[in-house]
Motif scaffolding. Structure first.
Motif, PDB file in Angstrom:
ATOM      1  N   ARG A  88      58.945  36.232  47.478  1.00  0.00           N
ATOM      2  CA  ARG A  88      57.332  35.276  47.470  1.00  0.00           C
ATOM      3  C   ARG A  88      57.003  34.838  46.365  1.00  0.00           C
ATOM      4  O   ARG A  88      57.936  35.246  45.459  1.00  0.00           O
ATOM      5  CB  ARG A  88      56.062  36.736  47.848  1.00  0.00           C
ATOM      6  CG  ARG A  88      56.397  38.271  46.596  1.00  0.00           C
ATOM      7  CD  ARG A  88      55.024  38.598  47.102  1.00  0.00           C
ATOM      8  NE  ARG A  88      55.175  39.867  45.950  1.00  0.00           N
ATOM      9  CZ  ARG A  88      54.074  39.842  44.787  1.00  0.00           C
ATOM     10  NH1 ARG A  88      53.074  38.650  44.558  1.00  0.00           N
ATOM     11  NH2 ARG A  88      54.091  40.787  43.900  1.00  0.00           N
ATOM     12  N   PRO A  90      53.148  33.697  44.770  1.00  0.00           N
ATOM     13  CA  PRO A  90      51.313  33.666  45.177  1.00  0.00           C
ATOM     14  C   PRO A  90      51.585  31.704  44.931  1.00  0.00           C
ATOM     15  O   PRO A  90      52.445  31.192  43.510  1.00  0.00           O
ATOM     16  CB  PRO A  90      51.425  33.990  44.000  1.00  0.00           C
ATOM     17  CG  PRO A  90      52.036  34.930  43.859  1.00  0.00           C
ATOM     18  CD  PRO A  90      53.734  34.215  43.841  1.00  0.00           C
ATOM     19  N   ASP A  92      48.401  30.314  44.012  1.00  0.00           N
ATOM     20  CA  ASP A  92      47.383  29.967  43.048  1.00  0.00           C
ATOM     21  C   ASP A  92      47.307  28.838  42.001  1.00  0.00           C
ATOM     22  O   ASP A  92      46.498  28.131  42.151  1.00  0.00           O
ATOM     23  CB  ASP A  92      46.728  31.667  42.711  1.00  0.00           C
ATOM     24  CG  ASP A  92      46.472  32.777  43.623  1.00  0.00           C
ATOM     25  OD1 ASP A  92      45.975  32.208  44.563  1.00  0.00           O
ATOM     26  OD2 ASP A  92      46.104  33.961  43.355  1.00  0.00           O
ATOM     27  N   GLN A  96      46.283  26.009  45.675  1.00  0.00           N
ATOM     28  CA  GLN A  96      46.206  26.676  47.416  1.00  0.00           C
ATOM     29  C   GLN A  96      45.883  28.636  46.787  1.00  0.00           C
ATOM     30  O   GLN A  96      46.633  29.294  46.293  1.00  0.00           O
ATOM     31  CB  GLN A  96      46.942  26.992  48.100  1.00  0.00           C
ATOM     32  CG  GLN A  96      47.699  25.583  48.626  1.00  0.00           C
ATOM     33  CD  GLN A  96      49.005  24.982  49.578  1.00  0.00           C
ATOM     34  OE1 GLN A  96      49.183  26.753  49.746  1.00  0.00           O
ATOM     35  NE2 GLN A  96      49.140  24.470  49.993  1.00  0.00           N
ATOM     36  N   ALA A  97      44.337  28.691  46.501  1.00  0.00           N
ATOM     37  CA  ALA A  97      44.071  29.840  46.193  1.00  0.00           C
ATOM     38  C   ALA A  97      44.061  30.674  47.571  1.00  0.00           C
ATOM     39  O   ALA A  97      43.658  30.532  48.930  1.00  0.00           O
ATOM     40  CB  ALA A  97      42.312  29.809  46.248  1.00  0.00           C
ATOM     41  N   ASP A  98      44.092  31.753  47.288  1.00  0.00           N
ATOM     42  CA  ASP A  98      45.280  33.621  48.530  1.00  0.00           C
ATOM     43  C   ASP A  98      45.652  32.813  49.131  1.00  0.00           C
ATOM     44  O   ASP A  98      45.581  33.300  50.103  1.00  0.00           O
ATOM     45  CB  ASP A  98      43.165  33.790  48.444  1.00  0.00           C
ATOM     46  CG  ASP A  98      43.291  34.939  49.435  1.00  0.00           C
ATOM     47  OD1 ASP A  98      44.338  35.493  49.028  1.00  0.00           O
ATOM     48  OD2 ASP A  98      43.096  35.248  51.135  1.00  0.00           O
ATOM     49  N   ALA A  99      47.037  32.081  48.806  1.00  0.00           N
ATOM     50  CA  ALA A  99      48.273  32.263  50.090  1.00  0.00           C
ATOM     51  C   ALA A  99      49.310  32.488  49.221  1.00  0.00           C
ATOM     52  O   ALA A  99      49.646  32.321  47.442  1.00  0.00           O
ATOM     53  CB  ALA A  99      48.441  30.774  50.056  1.00  0.00           C
ATOM     54  N   VAL A 100      50.337  32.963  49.739  1.00  0.00           N
ATOM     55  CA  VAL A 100      51.102  33.530  49.655  1.00  0.00           C
ATOM     56  C   VAL A 100      52.525  32.883  49.997  1.00  0.00           C
ATOM     57  O   VAL A 100      52.514  32.924  51.256  1.00  0.00           O
ATOM     58  CB  VAL A 100      51.673  34.710  49.713  1.00  0.00           C
ATOM     59  CG1 VAL A 100      52.577  35.573  49.006  1.00  0.00           C
ATOM     60  CG2 VAL A 100      50.468  35.589  48.924  1.00  0.00           C
ATOM     61  N   SER A 116      47.613  34.754  53.787  1.00  0.00           N
ATOM     62  CA  SER A 116      46.615  35.005  52.975  1.00  0.00           C
ATOM     63  C   SER A 116      47.411  36.640  51.868  1.00  0.00           C
ATOM     64  O   SER A 116      48.715  36.483  52.461  1.00  0.00           O
ATOM     65  CB  SER A 116      45.528  35.350  52.669  1.00  0.00           C
ATOM     66  OG  SER A 116      45.328  36.673  53.886  1.00  0.00           O
ATOM     67  N   SER A 117      46.936  36.359  50.909  1.00  0.00           N
ATOM     68  CA  SER A 117      47.393  37.568  50.512  1.00  0.00           C
ATOM     69  C   SER A 117      47.182  38.792  50.847  1.00  0.00           C
ATOM     70  O   SER A 117      47.906  39.796  50.681  1.00  0.00           O
ATOM     71  CB  SER A 117      47.380  37.344  48.875  1.00  0.00           C
ATOM     72  OG  SER A 117      45.912  37.529  48.433  1.00  0.00           O
ATOM     73  N   GLY A 118      46.357  38.843  51.416  1.00  0.00           N
ATOM     74  CA  GLY A 118      45.779  40.237  52.243  1.00  0.00           C
ATOM     75  C   GLY A 118      47.182  40.484  53.067  1.00  0.00           C
ATOM     76  O   GLY A 118      46.999  41.513  53.861  1.00  0.00           O
ATOM     77  N   TYR A 120      50.106  38.980  52.953  1.00  0.00           N
ATOM     78  CA  TYR A 120      50.728  39.668  52.782  1.00  0.00           C
ATOM     79  C   TYR A 120      51.219  40.787  52.128  1.00  0.00           C
ATOM     80  O   TYR A 120      52.011  42.155  52.692  1.00  0.00           O
ATOM     81  CB  TYR A 120      51.620  38.864  51.219  1.00  0.00           C
ATOM     82  CG  TYR A 120      52.759  39.587  50.907  1.00  0.00           C
ATOM     83  CD1 TYR A 120      54.108  38.974  51.230  1.00  0.00           C
ATOM     84  CD2 TYR A 120      52.975  39.908  49.659  1.00  0.00           C
ATOM     85  CE1 TYR A 120      55.365  39.815  50.792  1.00  0.00           C
ATOM     86  CE2 TYR A 120      53.663  40.910  48.368  1.00  0.00           C
ATOM     87  CZ  TYR A 120      54.825  40.519  49.947  1.00  0.00           C
ATOM     88  OH  TYR A 120      55.788  40.784  49.047  1.00  0.00           O
TER      89      TYR A 120
END
Length: 139
Positions: A88, A90, A92, A96-100, A116-118, A120
């Motif tokens: 993975r 991140p 950020d 691209q905020a909050d993307a994985v 999104s991080s959530g 993931y």
């Protein structure tokens, strides 16, 4: 009215019905419990376009539906016991905020998901909580 006008009206009506069906499908898929936005592409070509879609947790599998489609079945189905997260990144720092970016392997096929991080965290937890005997699912 002439036949040309009737044909034009028929085309507009059919187009409106197709757009309404597509919007309804997208809304229904995105409102399901256990669904999350998920873009996918093959891992062997980093210039390949991302395909927008919605992933949905089912019993022992993840169903992935294309965003812009009228298909009644998912485009991809990944069984839990055959899906492995290999890495993975991140995104950020790339603006691209909050993307994985998630690198995955299913059988012998490598692909990437953009979530999104959530989403993931949910995906990794779902794989780690698989039945005993599968400890190598998340790297």
């Amino acid at each position: 009215m002439s036949y040309v006008v009737w044909a034009a009206v028929a085309v507009v009506v059919v187009l409106a019905l197709v757009l309404a069906a597509g919007a309804s499908r997208l809304r229904t898929l995105s409102r399901r419990v256990g669904s999350f936005p998920c873009q996918a592409r093959p891992a062997d070509d980093p210039r390949a376009p991302w395909v927008v879609g919605i992933a949905h947790y089912a019993v022992g599998r993840i169903d992935w539906w294309r965003g812009w489609s009228l298909a009644p079945r998912p485009a991809r189905v990944w069984q839990r016991e055959r899906l492995i997260l290999t890495g993975r990144v991140p995104l950020d720092q790339a603006g691209q905020a909050d993307a994985v970016l998630v690198r995955c392997r299913y059988d012998d096929t490598d692909f990437e998901l953009l979530v999104s991080s959530g989403a993931y965290a949910g995906l990794a937890s779902w794989l780690e909580s698989s039945p005993p005997g599968r400890r190598d699912l998340v790297v």
